[in-house]
Scaffold this motif. Structure first.
Motif, PDB file in Angstrom:
ATOM      1  N   ASP A 192       4.754 -10.097  -0.127  1.00 23.18           N
ATOM      2  CA  ASP A 192       5.999 -10.697   0.333  1.00 23.18           C
ATOM      3  C   ASP A 192       5.715 -12.082   0.899  1.00 23.18           C
ATOM      4  OD1 ASP A 192       8.141 -11.412   2.385  1.00 23.18           O
ATOM      5  OD2 ASP A 192       9.028  -9.617   1.504  1.00 23.18           O
ATOM      6  N   PRO A 193       6.128 -13.150   0.211  1.00 20.72           N
ATOM      7  CA  PRO A 193       5.797 -14.506   0.669  1.00 20.72           C
ATOM      8  C   PRO A 193       6.337 -14.834   2.061  1.00 20.72           C
ATOM      9  CG  PRO A 193       6.538 -14.554  -1.608  1.00 20.72           C
ATOM     10  CD  PRO A 193       6.799 -13.171  -1.102  1.00 20.72           C
TER      11      PRO A 193
ATOM     12  N   ARG B 202       4.840  -4.601   2.718  1.00 24.06           N
ATOM     13  CA  ARG B 202       5.795  -5.704   2.598  1.00 24.06           C
ATOM     14  C   ARG B 202       6.199  -6.272   3.956  1.00 24.06           C
ATOM     15  NH1 ARG B 202       7.958  -7.328  -1.751  1.00 24.06           N
ATOM     16  NH2 ARG B 202       7.196  -5.459  -2.817  1.00 24.06           N
ATOM     17  N   SER B 203       6.169  -5.460   4.990  1.00 19.53           N
ATOM     18  CA  SER B 203       6.564  -5.911   6.326  1.00 19.53           C
ATOM     19  C   SER B 203       5.532  -6.822   6.974  1.00 19.53           C
ATOM     20  CB  SER B 203       6.824  -4.702   7.229  1.00 19.53           C
ATOM     21  OG  SER B 203       5.677  -3.870   7.298  1.00 19.53           O
ATOM     22  N   GLY B 204       4.366  -6.986   6.354  1.00 23.36           N
ATOM     23  CA  GLY B 204       3.338  -7.862   6.892  1.00 23.36           C
ATOM     24  C   GLY B 204       2.476  -7.179   7.935  1.00 23.36           C
ATOM     25  N   CYS B 205       1.667  -7.960   8.614  1.00 18.82           N
ATOM     26  CA  CYS B 205       0.711  -7.440   9.593  1.00 18.82           C
ATOM     27  C   CYS B 205       1.359  -7.221  10.947  1.00 18.82           C
ATOM     28  CB  CYS B 205      -0.456  -8.406   9.768  1.00 18.82           C
ATOM     29  SG  CYS B 205      -1.500  -8.589   8.315  1.00 18.82           S
ATOM     30  N   ASP B 206       0.924  -6.185  11.626  1.00 17.79           N
ATOM     31  CA  ASP B 206       1.322  -5.946  13.006  1.00 17.79           C
ATOM     32  C   ASP B 206       0.777  -7.072  13.878  1.00 17.79           C
ATOM     33  OD1 ASP B 206       0.697  -4.703  15.815  1.00 17.79           O
ATOM     34  OD2 ASP B 206       2.204  -3.378  14.914  1.00 17.79           O
ATOM     35  N   ALA B 207       1.581  -7.531  14.833  1.00 16.74           N
ATOM     36  CA  ALA B 207       1.168  -8.640  15.701  1.00 16.74           C
ATOM     37  C   ALA B 207      -0.112  -8.304  16.458  1.00 16.74           C
ATOM     38  CB  ALA B 207       2.296  -8.985  16.675  1.00 16.74           C
ATOM     39  N   ALA B 208      -0.234  -7.056  16.897  1.00 13.16           N
ATOM     40  CA  ALA B 208      -1.434  -6.648  17.628  1.00 13.16           C
ATOM     41  C   ALA B 208      -2.670  -6.691  16.730  1.00 13.16           C
ATOM     42  CB  ALA B 208      -1.244  -5.241  18.203  1.00 13.16           C
ATOM     43  N   LEU B 209      -2.483  -6.390  15.439  1.00 13.24           N
ATOM     44  CA  LEU B 209      -3.606  -6.454  14.511  1.00 13.24           C
ATOM     45  C   LEU B 209      -4.074  -7.895  14.335  1.00 13.24           C
ATOM     46  CD1 LEU B 209      -4.313  -4.604  11.295  1.00 13.24           C
ATOM     47  CD2 LEU B 209      -4.180  -7.075  11.160  1.00 13.24           C
ATOM     48  N   LEU B 210      -3.130  -8.823  14.182  1.00  7.91           N
ATOM     49  CA  LEU B 210      -3.507 -10.229  14.040  1.00  7.91           C
ATOM     50  C   LEU B 210      -4.265 -10.714  15.268  1.00  7.91           C
ATOM     51  CD1 LEU B 210      -0.289 -11.735  12.409  1.00  7.91           C
ATOM     52  CD2 LEU B 210      -2.449 -11.173  11.288  1.00  7.91           C
TER      53      LEU B 210
END
Length: 481
Positions: A431-432, A406-414
């Motif tokens: 989670d939209p 729900r917290s979304g993707c890690d910035a480093a992963l993106l």
């Protein structure tokens, strides 16, 4: 605006916590008990700097989507927050949530979000039930043994509390969950088993978790205890087996459900953590099996598995469609869990590589690949943002699948995904808001949103999944559409 003031309010939206949303004199008001389309007389109960809360005094005009709740626990239980809204209204609402957040947070204004894919029968869809067990204050009898001073409650928490509402029936749980909860309650009261008290750390029984394989009929019961063993456990197994066997036969006159596994989970930690790390099989097998399409999946007490198997296939079919596989692609399945999505795609891909930071899930994923005879999928333990640049730096990824928590993707992963420069990204979101945030980052890296498909995995609740397909269009933002 002041406490106690009354206003006539048009409800124009709803929040994920179930409250209606209207506006009064430019201020947002969250109204408990109201749904989209209601026009109500509202009393203000709380005033904050940027919003207020209120309660319905009178419905002046009811929403066309308003219905009477089917569940007798609707006003007490915090599980299903949208029981006053018909299913069509829920699907429209969830489509609006995804669209609004993509526009407001992600800046995506040129894509029409498709209607939410719902269920034909939005009941009894959960294959996993998680029941907290609660009793009154523990007291000592004349022998000095701990006993509960009232019958135990097994059910779900009241909204924003840790008080358990005892639920004998639940419209969204599979039938085995109901009868197994009844068996545990009978066991507690028959044998005088103590129930865990989170305030003082005393008592034995903490939670009951039931997992049901919809396609196989196999059922697993997990009893979580504050200790290393459970007295009279053989009696509990007997009660559970009788309970499952008492369920109605299927249309062919055969047993629909079968209790295949009873597991004791040891959790002596204080706090809200539900499962401990150690499991002891009391009866039957340590795992059960379920099927999705042509694939079989082994389900252990601690493994993640989508809780709505009917909509899981709908969701995964949409992932495969958006991935647009021809058999020549290398697919990276990030946040892969036990490998369900990647394995579902494997027959249409050249190679699937999954990465997951939970070691037990990676073991499950590789085992599931073996069970299904899939030889073109491998699963790696570690954080994707660390594994990608080290172990997979020479891999050319054609499609990346993102299915984060729900917290979304890690910035480093993106950032690592953008450096891979895949042709397509398929993002599966629960989670939209975090979806919109991450899509904005990917858009700044040259990816354009092409399709958005919400899927209702959790009818009657404030949750919605969405599958997004993005393609690479270059770094120039003007070319993103």
């Amino acid at each position: 605006m002041n406490l106690g003031e009354e206003y006539k309010v048009q409800i124009i939206d709803m929040g994920t916590e179930g409250a209606g949303i209207g506006r009064v004199e430019g201020m947002t008001v969250f109204v408990e008990g109201a749904i989209t389309g209601d026009y109500a007389e509202v009393e203000i109960t709380q005033v904050k700097k940027s919003f207020a809360k209120g309660r319905v005094l009178e419905l002046i005009q009811e929403s066309p989507h308003r219905i009477s709740p089917e569940c007798s626990y609707a006003k007490e239980c915090g599980g299903c927050l949208f029981q006053s809204m018909d299913y069509e209204g829920q699907l429209e609402l969830k489509q609006k949530w995804v669209s609004d957040r993509l526009q407001r947070i992600g800046g995506i204004t040129d894509i029409v979000v498709k209607p939410t894919l719902g269920m034909k029968e939005p009941y009894r869809y959960r294959n996993k039930a998680q029941f907290p067990i609660q009793a009154g204050r523990l007291i000592k009898n004349h022998e000095g043994k701990l006993r509960n001073n009232k019958p135990c409650s097994i059910g779900f928490y009241k909204p924003r509390t840790h008080d358990v509402v005892h639920c004998e029936h639940c419209m969204i749980q599979a039938e085995p969950a109901e009868v197994l909860a009844g068996a545990v309650k009978k066991f507690v009261e028959e044998q005088g088993i103590s129930v865990y008290d989170s305030q003082n750390g005393m008592g034995i029984l903490r939670h009951l978790i039931v997992k049901s394989g919809f396609s196989t009929g196999e059922v697993m019961a997990i009893v979580v205890v504050n200790g290393t063993h459970l007295k009279k456990a053989e009696r509990l197994v007997e009660l559970m087996d009788d309970a499952v066997n008492s369920l109605p036969m299927d249309e062919l006159g055969q047993q629909r459900w079968s209790l295949e596994s009873v597991v004791l989970n040891i959790n002596k930690h204080k706090g809200s953590q539900i499962l401990g790390k150690e499991c002891i099989t009391l009866a039957g097998k340590p795992t059960i099996t379920d099927r999705v399409g042509n694939l079989s999946f082994e389900i252990s007490p601690q493994s993640f598995y989508q809780v709505n198997p009917v909509q899981m296939k709908v969701l995964y079919d949409k992932v495969v469609e958006f991935a647009d596989l021809t058999g020549k692609e290398t697919v990276l399945d990030l946040y892969c869990g036990v490998g369900t999505i990647g394995l579902y795609c494997a027959s249409k891909a050249k190679r699937v590589i999954g990465i997951e930071s939970e070691k037990s899930a990676v073991l499950d994923a590789n085992r599931n690949a073996v069970i299904n005879g899939i030889v073109n999928a491998e699963y790696i333990y570690g954080k994707s943002e660390e594994v990608l640049p080290k172990r997979l730096r020479d891999v050319k990824a054609d499609v990346v699948i993102l299915d984060p928590p729900r917290s979304g993707c890690d910035a480093a992963l993106l950032d690592a995904v953008l450096k891979l420069n895949p042709e397509r990204i398929v993002y599966v979101s629960c989670d939209p808001a975090t979806l919109a945030r991450d899509i904005k980052t990917l858009g700044e890296g040259g990816y354009a949103v092409k399709e958005v498909q919400p899927v209702d995995m959790f009818p009657w609740t404030g949750h919605v999944e969405a599958v997004i397909m993005m393609t690479y269009c270059g770094s120039d933002k003007k070319n993103r559409s």
